[in-house]
Write an enzyme that holds these catalytic residues in place. Sequence first.
Site, short mmCIF file in Angstrom:
data_model
loop_
_atom_site.label_atom_id
_atom_site.label_comp_id
_atom_site.label_asym_id
_atom_site.label_seq_id
_atom_site.Cartn_x
_atom_site.Cartn_y
_atom_site.Cartn_z
N GLU B 66 0.04 -1.71 3.88
CA GLU B 66 0.06 -1.38 2.56
C GLU B 66 -0.23 -2.39 1.46
O GLU B 66 -0.39 -2.17 0.31
CB GLU B 66 1.58 -0.83 2.39
CG GLU B 66 1.79 0.48 3.10
CD GLU B 66 3.17 1.32 2.86
OE1 GLU B 66 3.88 0.54 2.04
OE2 GLU B 66 3.19 2.48 3.06
N GLU B 115 -1.27 1.74 -5.18
CA GLU B 115 -1.41 0.43 -5.89
C GLU B 115 -0.11 -0.38 -5.39
O GLU B 115 1.09 0.12 -5.03
CB GLU B 115 -1.28 0.41 -7.25
CG GLU B 115 -1.93 -0.62 -8.06
CD GLU B 115 -1.79 -0.39 -9.41
OE1 GLU B 115 -1.96 -1.73 -10.32
OE2 GLU B 115 -1.56 0.51 -9.96
#
Lengths: 229, 229
Positions: B66, B115
């Site tokens: 991630e 993001e």
Amino acid sequence: MSHTYEYPRPALTVDCVVFGLDDDDLKVLLIQRGVEPFQGRWALPGGFVRMDESLDEAARRELEEESGIRPGHLEQLFTFGEPERDPRGRVVTVAYFALVKLSAHTLRAATDAREAAWFSVWDTPKLAFDHADILTTALQRLKGKVRYQPIGFELLPPKFTLTQLQRLYEIVLERELDKRNFRKKILAMDLLEELDEVEQDVSHRAARLYRFDHKKYRQLEKAGFNFEL
Amino acid sequence: MSHTYEYPRPALTVDCVVFGLDDDDLKVLLIQRGVEPFQGRWALPGGFVRMDESLDEAARRELEEESGIRPGHLEQLFTFGEPERDPRGRVVTVAYFALVKLSAHTLRAATDAREAAWFSVWDTPKLAFDHADILTTALQRLKGKVRYQPIGFELLPPKFTLTQLQRLYEIVLERELDKRNFRKKILAMDLLEELDEVEQDVSHRAARLYRFDHKKYRQLEKAGFNFEL
DNA sequence: CCAAAAGTGTTTCACTTACACCCATGA
DNA sequence: TCATGGGTGTAAGTGAAACACTTTTGG
């Protein structure tokens, strides 16, 4: 149904390391397994977490079911999740750490447990699963925590002598403490209520009894006081 | 197949609280969720534990996937298992606590994350799930642990000045420290290697650089030494 | 009166805290 | 030469550690 359910799931259990103090020895509660795997072996009390209960609730429930004990102190210890720790398959366990007043509890075995019994933490039988690791972790936690949080009192009866308290610390910390310094320090904290009672049935001068003042501790704690032995 | 499989199982995830130090601010890594629930909200990086990996491995994998980060320090923090903590159903999460050298990492978002970004720990957006609780727990742990284990160095570059080190402690502990006493104490531990280098590109006298000596620490630790600030 | 543990102060030493000035460097 | 942070020592106070004898009680 969302993607939460797309993956296979490990089984989830709780296991409890319950400590008790028996005069001159620190004890841990073990149950003898009545079913495979490790049938007949001693193990920590514990079992599967239900879908509608929190982890803390699961720990309390299993402890009650397997031994009839309701601990005075219970906190989460560590979660053990090595893939091979249970021969049945993937089982992750949330380990708990509990303290009980040994004098106040009679054991009663039930559920999956054939028998429940107290063992000296320095001399346990071979344990099932990775429960020896869990016990070691719990002992470290107890040794570390007892020094800066007043949880040791949960191992003693409500009324105790300063000698009992000192012996508790000596046993847990595995070192001797100076009597005068110990009394000075613990009394200076002003957390003990001095009772107008003495211990009974001893064949020497009877020691004064004290009681831990939880309320005063919470007050002092809020005011920035830090327990430390 | 044994009775392990008779019960419904909670889903099991890991979540990571990753701290970094940005000169004068303590940062935490958050990712913006790309899917429901809490789509668009910021959250801790994390995800589901696979059947064949340990919990630590799961934490490292999710962090890498991630955000591209491989932390210098990673430890288990606490397991959160309230039945209602995830609207999708019963999800228990093992939270981790990580420290990284902020300077050495460029963020890269991927997987489910829209993001990834660093936020001041004192000023985060509203977080998904119970991640605010997890963050609070992690901050407490950091504040407690930094004082008696030399993990703070994981937040600094390999070579650092004593002023940088002091500022790190001041930020984490949220109080000012005396410069002379700090230097005396930390140098007396004999854990810092004094380098023949000074910091570069400053418009005043350049400070000497030091390096933390992991090897010496392990030696001293074995000999019973306890780091304490 | 003996055995066993309770109870009690003082001194020493180490560590923590408070505190202020000169130095080196680049702009 | 000025602004900025780097670098250094000492004195006072606080808390930890070491240490031994008298008191009380029951047997």
